[in-house]
Design a protein around this motif. Structure first.
Motif, PDB file in Angstrom:
ATOM      1  N   SER A 169       0.837  -1.286   0.092  1.00 44.41           N
ATOM      2  CA  SER A 169       0.169  -0.084   0.058  1.00 44.41           C
ATOM      3  C   SER A 169       0.818   1.265  -0.044  1.00 44.41           C
ATOM      4  O   SER A 169       0.683   2.143   0.958  1.00 44.41           O
ATOM      5  N   PRO A 170       1.742   1.651  -1.039  1.00 45.24           N
ATOM      6  CA  PRO A 170       2.530   2.420  -0.992  1.00 45.24           C
ATOM      7  C   PRO A 170       1.821   3.817  -1.106  1.00 45.24           C
ATOM      8  O   PRO A 170       0.751   3.865  -1.613  1.00 45.24           O
ATOM      9  N   LYS A 171       2.467   5.044  -1.150  1.00 46.96           N
ATOM     10  CA  LYS A 171       1.991   6.262  -1.466  1.00 46.96           C
ATOM     11  C   LYS A 171       1.820   6.436  -2.778  1.00 46.96           C
ATOM     12  O   LYS A 171       1.076   7.059  -3.373  1.00 46.96           O
ATOM     13  N   LEU A 172       2.757   5.817  -3.559  1.00 53.21           N
ATOM     14  CA  LEU A 172       2.732   5.730  -4.985  1.00 53.21           C
ATOM     15  C   LEU A 172       3.215   4.510  -5.609  1.00 53.21           C
ATOM     16  O   LEU A 172       4.338   3.913  -5.172  1.00 53.21           O
ATOM     17  N   TYR A 173       2.560   3.926  -6.431  1.00 51.37           N
ATOM     18  CA  TYR A 173       2.891   2.752  -7.214  1.00 51.37           C
ATOM     19  C   TYR A 173       2.944   3.292  -8.666  1.00 51.37           C
ATOM     20  O   TYR A 173       2.144   3.710  -9.376  1.00 51.37           O
ATOM     21  N   LEU A 174       4.317   2.624  -9.296  1.00 50.30           N
ATOM     22  CA  LEU A 174       4.521   2.853 -10.600  1.00 50.30           C
ATOM     23  C   LEU A 174       4.471   1.664 -11.410  1.00 50.30           C
ATOM     24  O   LEU A 174       5.461   0.752 -10.973  1.00 50.30           O
ATOM     25  N   GLY A 175       3.461   1.034 -12.309  1.00 46.41           N
ATOM     26  CA  GLY A 175       3.567   0.136 -12.882  1.00 46.41           C
ATOM     27  C   GLY A 175       3.859   0.110 -14.469  1.00 46.41           C
ATOM     28  O   GLY A 175       3.487   0.871 -15.092  1.00 46.41           O
ATOM     29  N   PHE A 176       4.934  -0.604 -14.897  1.00 47.15           N
ATOM     30  CA  PHE A 176       5.473  -0.454 -16.087  1.00 47.15           C
ATOM     31  C   PHE A 176       5.438  -1.829 -16.846  1.00 47.15           C
ATOM     32  O   PHE A 176       5.981  -2.859 -16.448  1.00 47.15           O
ATOM     33  N   GLY A 177       4.576  -1.846 -17.841  1.00 49.39           N
ATOM     34  CA  GLY A 177       4.509  -3.006 -18.806  1.00 49.39           C
ATOM     35  C   GLY A 177       3.596  -4.205 -17.917  1.00 49.39           C
ATOM     36  O   GLY A 177       4.210  -5.328 -18.111  1.00 49.39           O
ATOM     37  N   ILE A 178       2.609  -3.815 -17.390  1.00 53.18           N
ATOM     38  CA  ILE A 178       1.868  -4.591 -16.432  1.00 53.18           C
ATOM     39  C   ILE A 178       0.300  -4.460 -16.743  1.00 53.18           C
ATOM     40  O   ILE A 178      -0.108  -3.283 -16.859  1.00 53.18           O
ATOM     41  N   SER A 179      -0.427  -5.590 -17.243  1.00 52.62           N
ATOM     42  CA  SER A 179      -1.806  -5.474 -17.967  1.00 52.62           C
ATOM     43  C   SER A 179      -2.615  -4.898 -16.843  1.00 52.62           C
ATOM     44  O   SER A 179      -3.742  -4.237 -17.344  1.00 52.62           O
ATOM     45  N   GLY A 180      -2.608  -5.218 -15.564  1.00 51.79           N
ATOM     46  CA  GLY A 180      -3.555  -5.040 -14.612  1.00 51.79           C
ATOM     47  C   GLY A 180      -4.482  -6.334 -14.289  1.00 51.79           C
ATOM     48  O   GLY A 180      -5.646  -5.938 -14.131  1.00 51.79           O
ATOM     49  N   ALA A 181      -4.062  -7.487 -14.442  1.00 49.62           N
ATOM     50  CA  ALA A 181      -4.848  -8.693 -13.990  1.00 49.62           C
ATOM     51  C   ALA A 181      -5.280  -8.551 -12.780  1.00 49.62           C
ATOM     52  O   ALA A 181      -4.616  -7.801 -12.052  1.00 49.62           O
ATOM     53  N   ILE A 182      -6.633  -9.134 -12.362  1.00 53.95           N
ATOM     54  CA  ILE A 182      -7.184  -9.113 -11.255  1.00 53.95           C
ATOM     55  C   ILE A 182      -6.418  -9.414 -10.046  1.00 53.95           C
ATOM     56  O   ILE A 182      -6.259  -8.873  -8.920  1.00 53.95           O
ATOM     57  N   GLN A 183      -5.568 -10.553 -10.238  1.00 50.31           N
ATOM     58  CA  GLN A 183      -4.721 -11.201  -9.206  1.00 50.31           C
ATOM     59  C   GLN A 183      -3.552 -10.226  -8.978  1.00 50.31           C
ATOM     60  O   GLN A 183      -3.045 -10.183  -7.863  1.00 50.31           O
ATOM     61  N   HIS A 184      -3.062  -9.299  -9.821  1.00 53.25           N
ATOM     62  CA  HIS A 184      -2.067  -8.354  -9.599  1.00 53.25           C
ATOM     63  C   HIS A 184      -2.600  -7.315  -8.776  1.00 53.25           C
ATOM     64  O   HIS A 184      -2.090  -6.857  -7.715  1.00 53.25           O
ATOM     65  N   LEU A 185      -3.887  -6.853  -9.034  1.00 53.40           N
ATOM     66  CA  LEU A 185      -4.649  -5.538  -8.599  1.00 53.40           C
ATOM     67  C   LEU A 185      -4.913  -6.020  -7.062  1.00 53.40           C
ATOM     68  O   LEU A 185      -4.746  -5.146  -5.985  1.00 53.40           O
ATOM     69  N   ALA A 186      -5.144  -7.374  -6.767  1.00 52.35           N
ATOM     70  CA  ALA A 186      -5.413  -7.590  -5.382  1.00 52.35           C
ATOM     71  C   ALA A 186      -4.080  -7.329  -4.400  1.00 52.35           C
ATOM     72  O   ALA A 186      -4.355  -6.816  -3.109  1.00 52.35           O
ATOM     73  N   GLY A 187      -2.789  -6.999  -4.946  1.00 50.53           N
ATOM     74  CA  GLY A 187      -1.576  -6.943  -4.207  1.00 50.53           C
ATOM     75  C   GLY A 187      -1.221  -5.416  -4.112  1.00 50.53           C
ATOM     76  O   GLY A 187      -0.602  -5.021  -3.538  1.00 50.53           O
ATOM     77  N   MET A 188      -2.216  -4.467  -4.819  1.00 49.67           N
ATOM     78  CA  MET A 188      -1.511  -3.144  -4.837  1.00 49.67           C
ATOM     79  C   MET A 188      -2.943  -2.117  -5.124  1.00 49.67           C
ATOM     80  O   MET A 188      -2.533  -0.873  -5.051  1.00 49.67           O
ATOM     81  N   ARG A 189      -4.126  -2.646  -5.198  1.00 46.62           N
ATOM     82  CA  ARG A 189      -4.955  -1.469  -5.548  1.00 46.62           C
ATOM     83  C   ARG A 189      -5.130  -0.792  -4.077  1.00 46.62           C
ATOM     84  O   ARG A 189      -5.680   0.339  -4.615  1.00 46.62           O
ATOM     85  N   THR A 190      -4.755  -1.046  -3.110  1.00 44.95           N
ATOM     86  CA  THR A 190      -4.840  -0.090  -1.836  1.00 44.95           C
ATOM     87  C   THR A 190      -3.642   0.976  -2.036  1.00 44.95           C
ATOM     88  O   THR A 190      -3.624   1.861  -0.937  1.00 44.95           O
ATOM     89  N   SER A 191      -2.941   1.081  -2.978  1.00 39.84           N
ATOM     90  CA  SER A 191      -2.006   2.193  -2.912  1.00 39.84           C
ATOM     91  C   SER A 191      -2.527   3.495  -3.318  1.00 39.84           C
ATOM     92  O   SER A 191      -3.605   3.608  -3.887  1.00 39.84           O
ATOM     93  N   LYS A 192      -1.938   4.353  -2.474  1.00 41.58           N
ATOM     94  CA  LYS A 192      -2.794   5.917  -2.630  1.00 41.58           C
ATOM     95  C   LYS A 192      -2.825   6.607  -3.815  1.00 41.58           C
ATOM     96  O   LYS A 192      -3.964   6.992  -4.376  1.00 41.58           O
ATOM     97  N   VAL A 193      -1.689   6.479  -4.598  1.00 42.23           N
ATOM     98  CA  VAL A 193      -1.586   6.967  -5.919  1.00 42.23           C
ATOM     99  C   VAL A 193      -0.912   5.856  -7.170  1.00 42.23           C
ATOM    100  O   VAL A 193      -0.029   5.187  -6.742  1.00 42.23           O
TER     101      VAL A 193
END
Ligand SMILES: Cc1cc2nc3c(=O)[nH]c(=O)nc-3n(C[C@H](O)[C@H](O)[C@H](O)COP(=O)(O)OP(=O)(O)OC[C@H]3O[C@@H](n4cnc5c(N)ncnc54)[C@H](O)[C@@H]3O)c2cc1C
Length: 329
Positions: free
Chosen positions: A264-288
């Motif tokens: 849950s960082p203040k800022l998450y920067l994702g490079f070349g990641i499609s955003g599958a639901i299983q990935h979102l489960a681990g970072m969707r509470t990031s602030k930005v």
């Protein structure tokens, strides 16, 4: 002591509590004040640094249960959990909290089983309602938030890092240190060899305020250096998608998502990641959330606060040089 909100200390193995303890103790103290109790720390360590003890007091622990023993130089849920269970049986705390870390996750599950009570794992909010603790925790890969409470105490919960407000250290505040005698069961496993990984100089993934994460779009392990260069400039940790981990580009501890780490960082920067639901489960509470993807239809853009449609091999070095200029000013 009844009314005590225990905080199991996660340390750096050099005798100092990790940064996340400010969040755990801060939350325990806030709830304990409402429940008429106090925050206390429980620390299993081979050697506590005096500054570490001082810091726990300054963060708001009124008492420290210091269990110093060479046996605790290594972690083993099979002998840590019974020790804490024995102390809990004697002292009857109201609640037992720990941060979500690899070892505390396992230890708290064992402790809950030993005490025969419920555990709210990966809690993202805690409140006292009608004299009882109510925990909020994400379920179904973060699609729903469930509220849980306990039919009997002690209330056990692990707290997701970077979600709870950290306690500000109060200079001069100190904790009463107790050194109870406990029986330490023999470890079921023997440590044969320990290999410490050379430090990257980057922050730890779960505790980092900024995370730079790479996926299959990076095309190969050698290209993680592009993200590491950016991470160094902005003080970020590096993470990865499962596709990158499964391809052997990064070890599993870098994986963010349902079967990896939750951040849950203040800022998450994702490079070349499609955003599958299983990935979102681990970072969707990031602030930005900021996503960089060459496909404008990539699902990650649906949850991103900022999106850059472009080739990461152009965008990442550009961001690195721009941040460098800005931060060096
Ligand atoms: C039970 C289960 C558990 C799982 N657990 C996890 C988990 O914990 N974590 C996790 O991440 N996944 C997990 N997955 C896998 C998940 O479903 C996806 O397969 C995975 O997240 C995809 O990773 P990716 O986004 O890196 O790859 P892809 O989905 O292949 O996406 C790559 C992206 O890179 C973009 N791209 C390509 N080249 C460039 C470029 N030059 N510049 C910019 N963008 C580019 C593409 O447009 C694409 O969107 C799990 C799956 C299952 C079934």
């Amino acid at each position: 002591m009844p009314g005590a909100f225990w905080c199991i200390v996660e340390d750096d193995r050099a005798g100092n509590p990790k940064k996340v303890m400010a969040e755990v103790i801060g939350e325990a103290a806030r709830l304990a004040a409402q429940a008429g109790g106090q925050a206390e720390a429980v620390w299993l360590t081979d050697k506590a640094a005096p500054e570490g003890v001082k810091l726990l007091g300054e963060l708001g622990a009124a008492r420290i249960w210091l269990l110093e023993n060479p046996a605790f130089a290594t972690y083993g849920g099979d002998f840590w959990a019974p020790v804490i269970a024995e102390l809990a049986a004697k002292e009857s705390p109201q609640a037992i909290f720990a941060p979500v870390t690899t070892r505390q996750r396992e230890m708290m599950a064992r402790l809950a089983a030993r005490l025969g009570v419920g555990l709210s794992a990966d809690s993202t909010a805690l409140a006292i309602e009608d004299g009882k603790l109510v925990a909020t925790r994400p379920v179904y890969a973060g699609k729903l938030l469930s509220k849980v409470t306990w039919s009997k105490g002690p209330w056990l919960a692990t707290l997701r890092p970077n979600v709870f407000r950290p306690a500000e250290p109060k200079a001069g505040a100190s904790a009463q240190v107790e050194k109870p005698t406990v029986s330490i069961p023999a470890a079921a496993a023997k440590l044969v060899e320990r290999r410490e990984e050379a430090s990257t100089g980057l922050p730890e993934l779960a505790e980092a305020e900024i995370v730079v994460s790479g996926g299959r779009g990076l095309k190969g392990p050698e290209n993680f250096v592009i993200l590491e260069a950016l991470a160094k400039v902005i003080g970020a940790a590096v993470g990865a998608s499962r596709a990158a981990v499964d391809a052997g580009w990064k070890p599993h501890r870098f994986q963010i998502g349902q079967t990896g780490r939750t951040i849950s960082p203040k800022l998450y920067l994702g490079f070349g990641i499609s955003g599958a639901i299983q990935h979102l489960a681990g970072m969707r509470t990031s602030k930005v959330i900021c996503a960089i993807n060459k496909d404008p239809e990539a699902p990650i853009f649906k949850i991103a606060d900022y999106g850059i449609v472009g080739d990461l091999f152009e965008v990442a070095p550009l961001l690195t040089s721009e941040f460098k200029k800005l931060l060096e000013k």
